[in-house]
Design a protein around this motif. Structure first.
Motif, PDB file in Angstrom:
ATOM      1  N   GLY A  56      39.399  70.761 -37.504  1.00 14.18           N
ATOM      2  CA  GLY A  56      38.148  70.089 -37.209  1.00 14.18           C
ATOM      3  C   GLY A  56      37.373  69.715 -38.464  1.00 14.18           C
ATOM      4  N   TRP A  57      36.855  68.481 -38.462  1.00 10.39           N
ATOM      5  CA  TRP A  57      36.071  67.991 -39.619  1.00 10.39           C
ATOM      6  C   TRP A  57      35.022  67.019 -39.081  1.00 10.39           C
ATOM      7  CZ3 TRP A  57      37.806  68.390 -45.060  1.00 10.39           C
ATOM      8  CH2 TRP A  57      36.965  67.733 -45.970  1.00 10.39           C
ATOM      9  N   GLU A  58      33.753  67.361 -39.241  1.00  6.35           N
ATOM     10  CA  GLU A  58      32.636  66.485 -38.872  1.00  6.35           C
ATOM     11  C   GLU A  58      31.896  66.078 -40.135  1.00  6.35           C
ATOM     12  OE1 GLU A  58      31.480  67.975 -34.359  1.00  6.35           O
ATOM     13  OE2 GLU A  58      30.314  68.755 -36.064  1.00  6.35           O
ATOM     14  N   HIS A  59      31.600  64.779 -40.228  1.00  7.21           N
ATOM     15  CA  HIS A  59      31.106  64.231 -41.496  1.00  7.21           C
ATOM     16  C   HIS A  59      30.043  63.172 -41.194  1.00  7.21           C
ATOM     17  CE1 HIS A  59      32.597  63.301 -45.845  1.00  7.21           C
ATOM     18  NE2 HIS A  59      31.326  62.946 -45.734  1.00  7.21           N
ATOM     19  N   ARG A  60      28.892  63.312 -41.819  1.00  6.66           N
ATOM     20  CA  ARG A  60      27.817  62.318 -41.646  1.00  6.66           C
ATOM     21  C   ARG A  60      27.365  61.848 -43.022  1.00  6.66           C
ATOM     22  NH1 ARG A  60      24.123  64.439 -37.555  1.00  6.66           N
ATOM     23  NH2 ARG A  60      25.669  63.427 -36.218  1.00  6.66           N
ATOM     24  N   ILE A  61      27.119  60.529 -43.137  1.00  8.03           N
ATOM     25  CA  ILE A  61      26.690  59.916 -44.397  1.00  8.03           C
ATOM     26  C   ILE A  61      25.414  59.127 -44.144  1.00  8.03           C
ATOM     27  CG2 ILE A  61      27.309  58.329 -46.262  1.00  8.03           C
ATOM     28  CD1 ILE A  61      30.257  58.883 -45.649  1.00  8.03           C
ATOM     29  N   VAL A  62      24.445  59.248 -45.073  1.00 10.62           N
ATOM     30  CA  VAL A  62      23.216  58.457 -45.021  1.00 10.62           C
ATOM     31  C   VAL A  62      23.062  57.748 -46.357  1.00 10.62           C
ATOM     32  CG1 VAL A  62      20.720  58.461 -44.704  1.00 10.62           C
ATOM     33  CG2 VAL A  62      22.127  60.124 -43.467  1.00 10.62           C
ATOM     34  N   GLY A  63      22.997  56.436 -46.332  1.00 16.29           N
ATOM     35  CA  GLY A  63      22.812  55.671 -47.564  1.00 16.29           C
ATOM     36  C   GLY A  63      22.758  54.191 -47.270  1.00 16.29           C
ATOM     37  N   GLN A  64      22.142  53.452 -48.174  1.00 11.64           N
ATOM     38  CA  GLN A  64      22.072  52.000 -48.009  1.00 11.64           C
ATOM     39  C   GLN A  64      23.476  51.401 -48.006  1.00 11.64           C
ATOM     40  OE1 GLN A  64      18.772  52.036 -51.211  1.00 11.64           O
ATOM     41  NE2 GLN A  64      18.856  49.914 -50.531  1.00 11.64           N
ATOM     42  N   GLY A 113      41.089  62.673 -32.414  1.00 13.38           N
ATOM     43  CA  GLY A 113      41.221  64.041 -31.926  1.00 13.38           C
ATOM     44  C   GLY A 113      39.917  64.578 -31.369  1.00 13.38           C
ATOM     45  N   ASP A 114      39.749  65.881 -31.491  1.00 12.73           N
ATOM     46  CA  ASP A 114      38.580  66.572 -30.939  1.00 12.73           C
ATOM     47  C   ASP A 114      37.984  67.449 -32.034  1.00 12.73           C
ATOM     48  OD1 ASP A 114      36.666  67.878 -29.441  1.00 12.73           O
ATOM     49  OD2 ASP A 114      38.109  69.077 -28.290  1.00 12.73           O
ATOM     50  N   ALA A 115      37.187  66.839 -32.924  1.00 12.09           N
ATOM     51  CA  ALA A 115      36.630  67.577 -34.054  1.00 12.09           C
ATOM     52  C   ALA A 115      35.721  68.706 -33.587  1.00 12.09           C
ATOM     53  CB  ALA A 115      35.877  66.627 -34.975  1.00 12.09           C
ATOM     54  N   ALA A 116      34.816  68.409 -32.640  1.00 10.34           N
ATOM     55  CA  ALA A 116      33.866  69.422 -32.178  1.00 10.34           C
ATOM     56  C   ALA A 116      34.585  70.589 -31.517  1.00 10.34           C
ATOM     57  CB  ALA A 116      32.861  68.791 -31.216  1.00 10.34           C
ATOM     58  N   ALA A 125      34.752  74.515 -32.820  1.00  8.86           N
ATOM     59  CA  ALA A 125      34.280  75.618 -31.978  1.00  8.86           C
ATOM     60  C   ALA A 125      35.280  76.765 -31.952  1.00  8.86           C
ATOM     61  CB  ALA A 125      34.008  75.114 -30.562  1.00  8.86           C
ATOM     62  N   GLY A 126      36.562  76.447 -32.109  1.00 10.01           N
ATOM     63  CA  GLY A 126      37.576  77.488 -32.065  1.00 10.01           C
ATOM     64  C   GLY A 126      38.138  77.864 -33.416  1.00 10.01           C
ATOM     65  N   ALA A 127      37.544  77.344 -34.514  1.00 10.94           N
ATOM     66  CA  ALA A 127      38.074  77.608 -35.849  1.00 10.94           C
ATOM     67  C   ALA A 127      37.872  79.062 -36.244  1.00 10.94           C
ATOM     68  CB  ALA A 127      37.404  76.690 -36.863  1.00 10.94           C
ATOM     69  N   ALA A 128      38.790  79.570 -37.051  1.00  8.52           N
ATOM     70  CA  ALA A 128      38.661  80.940 -37.546  1.00  8.52           C
ATOM     71  C   ALA A 128      37.493  81.058 -38.514  1.00  8.52           C
ATOM     72  CB  ALA A 128      39.962  81.364 -38.223  1.00  8.52           C
ATOM     73  N   GLN A 129      37.317  80.048 -39.360  1.00  7.85           N
ATOM     74  CA  GLN A 129      36.192  80.005 -40.299  1.00  7.85           C
ATOM     75  C   GLN A 129      35.690  78.573 -40.393  1.00  7.85           C
ATOM     76  OE1 GLN A 129      36.098  82.468 -43.929  1.00  7.85           O
ATOM     77  NE2 GLN A 129      38.286  82.826 -43.587  1.00  7.85           N
ATOM     78  N   VAL A 130      34.388  78.423 -40.554  1.00  8.45           N
ATOM     79  CA  VAL A 130      33.770  77.103 -40.681  1.00  8.45           C
ATOM     80  C   VAL A 130      32.983  77.051 -41.984  1.00  8.45           C
ATOM     81  CG1 VAL A 130      32.106  75.469 -39.717  1.00  8.45           C
ATOM     82  CG2 VAL A 130      33.637  76.739 -38.195  1.00  8.45           C
ATOM     83  N   SER A 154      46.047  65.182 -43.897  1.00  9.32           N
ATOM     84  CA  SER A 154      46.368  65.359 -42.483  1.00  9.32           C
ATOM     85  C   SER A 154      45.196  66.072 -41.812  1.00  9.32           C
ATOM     86  CB  SER A 154      47.651  66.179 -42.334  1.00  9.32           C
ATOM     87  OG  SER A 154      47.937  66.404 -40.972  1.00  9.32           O
ATOM     88  N   LEU A 155      44.317  65.283 -41.200  1.00  6.55           N
ATOM     89  CA  LEU A 155      43.144  65.801 -40.490  1.00  6.55           C
ATOM     90  C   LEU A 155      43.152  65.201 -39.091  1.00  6.55           C
ATOM     91  CD1 LEU A 155      40.448  65.337 -43.304  1.00  6.55           C
ATOM     92  CD2 LEU A 155      41.808  67.372 -42.802  1.00  6.55           C
ATOM     93  N   PRO A 156      43.916  65.774 -38.173  1.00  7.40           N
ATOM     94  CA  PRO A 156      44.076  65.169 -36.845  1.00  7.40           C
ATOM     95  C   PRO A 156      42.806  65.191 -35.998  1.00  7.40           C
ATOM     96  CG  PRO A 156      45.156  67.308 -36.937  1.00  7.40           C
ATOM     97  CD  PRO A 156      44.750  66.978 -38.333  1.00  7.40           C
ATOM     98  N   ASP A 157      41.853  66.032 -36.366  1.00  3.31           N
ATOM     99  CA  ASP A 157      40.617  66.132 -35.583  1.00  3.31           C
ATOM    100  C   ASP A 157      39.441  65.909 -36.526  1.00  3.31           C
ATOM    101  OD1 ASP A 157      41.704  67.169 -32.876  1.00  3.31           O
ATOM    102  OD2 ASP A 157      42.621  68.490 -34.381  1.00  3.31           O
ATOM    103  N   MET A 158      39.002  64.649 -36.606  1.00  4.07           N
ATOM    104  CA  MET A 158      37.967  64.276 -37.577  1.00  4.07           C
ATOM    105  C   MET A 158      37.034  63.255 -36.956  1.00  4.07           C
ATOM    106  SD  MET A 158      38.468  62.731 -41.434  1.00  4.07           S
ATOM    107  CE  MET A 158      37.109  62.587 -42.584  1.00  4.07           C
ATOM    108  N   ALA A 159      35.737  63.407 -37.235  1.00  2.00           N
ATOM    109  CA  ALA A 159      34.737  62.463 -36.744  1.00  2.00           C
ATOM    110  C   ALA A 159      33.740  62.185 -37.854  1.00  2.00           C
ATOM    111  CB  ALA A 159      34.019  63.016 -35.512  1.00  2.00           C
ATOM    112  N   MET A 160      33.357  60.914 -37.972  1.00  2.00           N
ATOM    113  CA  MET A 160      32.394  60.528 -39.003  1.00  2.00           C
ATOM    114  C   MET A 160      31.413  59.523 -38.428  1.00  2.00           C
ATOM    115  SD  MET A 160      33.117  58.683 -42.693  1.00  2.00           S
ATOM    116  CE  MET A 160      33.828  60.182 -43.384  1.00  2.00           C
ATOM    117  N   ASP A 161      30.131  59.673 -38.778  1.00  2.00           N
ATOM    118  CA  ASP A 161      29.142  58.662 -38.431  1.00  2.00           C
ATOM    119  C   ASP A 161      28.247  58.400 -39.634  1.00  2.00           C
ATOM    120  OD1 ASP A 161      26.652  60.394 -38.147  1.00  2.00           O
ATOM    121  OD2 ASP A 161      27.904  61.310 -36.595  1.00  2.00           O
TER     122      ASP A 161
END
Length: 727
Positions: free
Chosen positions: A463-471, A318-321, A325-330, A502-509
């Motif tokens: 919309g859901w954006e998710h970043r993880i840092v770890g070995q 989907g289009d998380a970003a 941008a159009g979410a009622a609350q973040v 059900s998260l149709p707009d999700m991005a993870m790196d």
């Protein structure tokens, strides 16, 4: 070490019925049970011997258990499966650990012989039932020949074979049954006919444990003439020995040798205390040129900087970003999870006897095939000249399953160095002290998360954006080729990237920084931190949407009825829709891991000193067919307790590369006063069984954190809770 580790995963997995067609001679090696080792030949004349089932003339049915049992009940579960299809009396069933033989005893989920990922019942359910059914058919065939009747005129129950007034014990037919042809196929019982599966069969090892049986655990292994080894390892990971002065150590009573090996300097003595005292007397200079010198603060700062930069894409749909941008609350949150040690009750140990041509090992081997291959490679002898004798494990939580087999490798190197030094073979047991274990690495990785998620005007996640840092646990191991894809280690993202919400707009790196601290899977692996993030974020999003946390989750679980089912059940049993008792605050979490579904409702009370007391946890679990319900309850209780322990006070920190913690006083596990009342409800199911050893662990942290937020308004995003005065 990687140049020979690649061999560890090359053994082909057996087909489902290969085990039925192998002769008794194929077994080889030692079959280590709870007491004395036995070979197939040593079982005596008149025995029935198949790779998974042995029956002796006294009618004892011995089930050969291919999985390490380290407290999770695998041995009892596998014995139940055989006894069910064999129609044995549970009182006549015993267990022994199978020898290391990947051609016969491979975990069908891995392709090698090993235990982990809560796969024991899942991969063995049909295999052990078929083994029991085959043995039953062979007993019936033998009786039919003896009585000169048709096999279908014979019945079997409670360990006896019957026809009319004729009745024989299994042992009476064992030898004749062993001469029968192994059936090409067998008919298994229908669930309606089960008498043991789904019932509470007593744990097979409890009498041994309660009676303090000698020779049960790896620490108990005492071949004649045994010596004890302890190793002085470098204070910083990656350092090596520059020089050693062993004069004082060698002069001490009972000390036999001081051996320099790649891991450090090993002291061999006639008992553990003397070995440890001699180790303290060593004067060692360490070469720190390749050592990891960063401390926790420096690593955290580097990780935090990476949280602000784009990592390797782990998933996108989907289009998380755009949705954000159009979410009622973040809602935005950053999370910090520390290194965690496993700290099992029985510290690591392994015993070896190496004579230059053959080697025998005793210990709690969890991935026998890797241990076996590494031992052979280190010692320079053929695979068939190595025997791995699996003994009971006094806990593990992932610690005994290592991709580099470092415990076996170190033990083998000590055995080889001893032989070279003395010219004679002797059994040597390598023992880790508690301090060795906690300071020795192989931790759950230090991990940071950053999440931005929104809700729309209708209260749906937008919309859901998710970043993880770890070995990456799998990076640099033989598992990398199939568990790391495009630079992303699946063990870091599981439970989030594959969420069934059900998260149709999700991005993870993901970022996987290179750090010299050895890391390893910890009970429930990545789920231990991803579940915490997902479930505390779900609570915050529910709050932003003005919805009840349970109702909000259910609204996003339309495509996962089993996860929704355990959530409804736990909420119902906990009285979620009723007012909580005075002073009690409830929090909820639900998570799927290892193909099992667990929901937990935590009830907490805030003490006057500001600390939290978890009073009660109501759990619902859907793990498919419940082979031993009481064991499922015990494992959910234990997994929950382990997860609670991990969030309250536990953390491993480093100062300039050196581990600060050393033992339970400063790496404090759960105390009995911390343990809540636990109520477990098992969902009846006809689905194939899945794991229970690990799935109880992930939900407890977020359930408690969500309850604390209800009580105090405080969202805990940096663990452990002790950092915030809560424990």
């Amino acid at each position: 070490m990687l140049h020979y580790l690649e061999q560890a995963l090359t053994a082909p997995a057996p087909s489902r019925r290969t085990f039925l067609k192998l002769s008794a001679g194929t077994l080889g090696g030692l079959l280590i049970g709870a007491s004395l080792p036995r070979t197939a030949e040593a079982m005596g004349e008149g025995s029935f011997t198949q790779p998974f089932v042995h029956i002796t003339p006294d009618s004892t049915v011995t089930v050969l258990v291919k999985h390490l049992d380290k407290g999770q009940g695998a041995a009892t579960g596998l014995a139940t499966l055989v006894a069910e299809e064999l129609d044995a009396d549970p009182a006549q069933v015993a267990v022994e650990f199978a020898p290391s033989n990947p051609q016969v005893y491979a975990n069908t989920a891995f392709g090698v012989q090993g235990t982990g990922g809560s796969t024991a019942m899942a991969n063995s359910f049909m295999q052990y039932r078929e083994a029991g059914a085959a043995a039953r058919a062979m007993l019936v065939a033998a009786a039919a020949e003896l009585w000169k009747v048709a096999p279908d005129a014979i019945s079997v129950s409670n360990g006896r074979v019957r026809h009319g007034d004729d009745s024989l014990k299994f042992g009476d037919l064992a030898e004749a049954a062993g001469r029968q042809a192994v059936p090409e196929s067998v008919t298994l019982k229908s669930a309606a006919d089960w008498t043991l599966i789904g019932k509470d069969m007593a744990r097979v090892e409890l009498p041994l444990k309660t009676q303090g049986s000698v020779g049960m655990f790896g620490m108990d292994a005492k071949p004649e003439g045994i010596l004890i080894a302890v190793t002085a390892r470098p204070p910083k990971f990656g350092a090596t020995v520059a020089s050693v002065d062993a004069e004082a150590a060698l002069a001490m009573p009972g000390v036999s040798a001081v051996l320099t090996i790649p891991q450090g300097v090993a002291v061999v003595a006639d008992n553990t205390w003397r070995a440890m005292m001699a180790r303290d007397a060593l004067e060692i200079e360490w070469d720190m040129s390749a050592a990891e010198t960063r401390g926790t603060d420096a690593l955290t700062a580097e990780y935090a900087a990476l949280l602000e930069t784009e990592g390797a894409p782990a998933m996108a749909r989907g289009d998380a970003a755009g949705k954000l941008a159009g979410a009622a609350q973040v809602v935005e949150a950053s999370y910090h999870f520390p290194y965690l040690a496993h700290a099992p009750m029985e510290p690591l140990n392994m015993t070896v006897l190496f004579d230059g041509e053959t080697a025998t090992f005793w210990g709690g081997s969890q991935i026998q095939t890797i241990d076996h291959n590494v031992a052979a490679a280190v010692l320079g002898i053929p695979f068939e000249n190595v025997a791995i004798n699996t003994m009971w494990g006094g806990g593990s939580f992932g610690r005994r399953a290592t991709a580099d087999a470092h415990l076996v490798a170190e033990t083998a190197m000590i055995g080889a160095a001893w032989l070279a030094e003395t010219g004679s073979a002797a059994p040597i047991k390598l023992v880790y002290s508690r301090e060795d274990d906690i300071k020795g690495g192989y931790y759950r990785p230090l991990t940071l998360h950053k999440v931005r998620a929104g809700v729309d005007a209708e209260g749906k996640i937008s919309g859901w954006e998710h970043r993880i840092v770890g070995q990456g646990i799998m990076i640099g191991t033989p598992f990398e080729s199939f568990l790391v894809k495009d630079g992303v280690d699946h063990s870091s993202t599981e439970g989030a990237a594959d969420t069934t919400y059900s998260l149709p707009d999700m991005a993870m790196d993901v970022h996987h920084p290179s750090v010299g601290v050895p890391v390893l899977w910890w009970r429930s692996v990545g789920h231990t931190h991803t579940a915490y993030v997902m479930e505390t974020m779900m609570d915050q999003l529910a709050e932003a949407a003005g919805q009840d946390p349970v109702a909000f989750r259910l609204a996003h679980l339309g495509e996962d009825p089993r996860l929704a089912g355990v959530l409804r059940l736990a909420a119902e049993k906990a009285g979620w829709d009723s007012p909580a008792p005075e002073g009690i605050h409830r929090g909820v979490a639900v998570h799927k891991s290892f193909n099992s579904y667990v929901a937990e409702v935590a009830e907490v009370r805030m003490r006057e000193d500001g600390t939290v007391k978890v009073e009660k946890v109501t759990c619902a679990v859907d793990c498919g067919v419940a082979v031993n319900p009481n064991n499922i309850v015990a494992q959910i209780e234990g997994g929950l307790a382990y997860g609670l322990s991990g969030i309250l006070r536990e953390e491993v920190t480093l100062t300039e590369g050196e581990v600060d913690q050393f033992n339970y006083p400063d790496y404090m596990p759960l105390r009995i006063t911390d343990m809540p009342l636990v109520e477990v409800h098992i969902v009846p199911s006809t689905e194939a069984p899945t794991g229970v050893g690990e799935p109880g662990t992930p939900p407890i942290g977020p359930a408690v954190a969500n309850a604390i937020a209800k009580a105090t308004g405080q969202r805990i995003t940096e663990l452990p809770f002790a950092k915030h005065g809560l424990a």
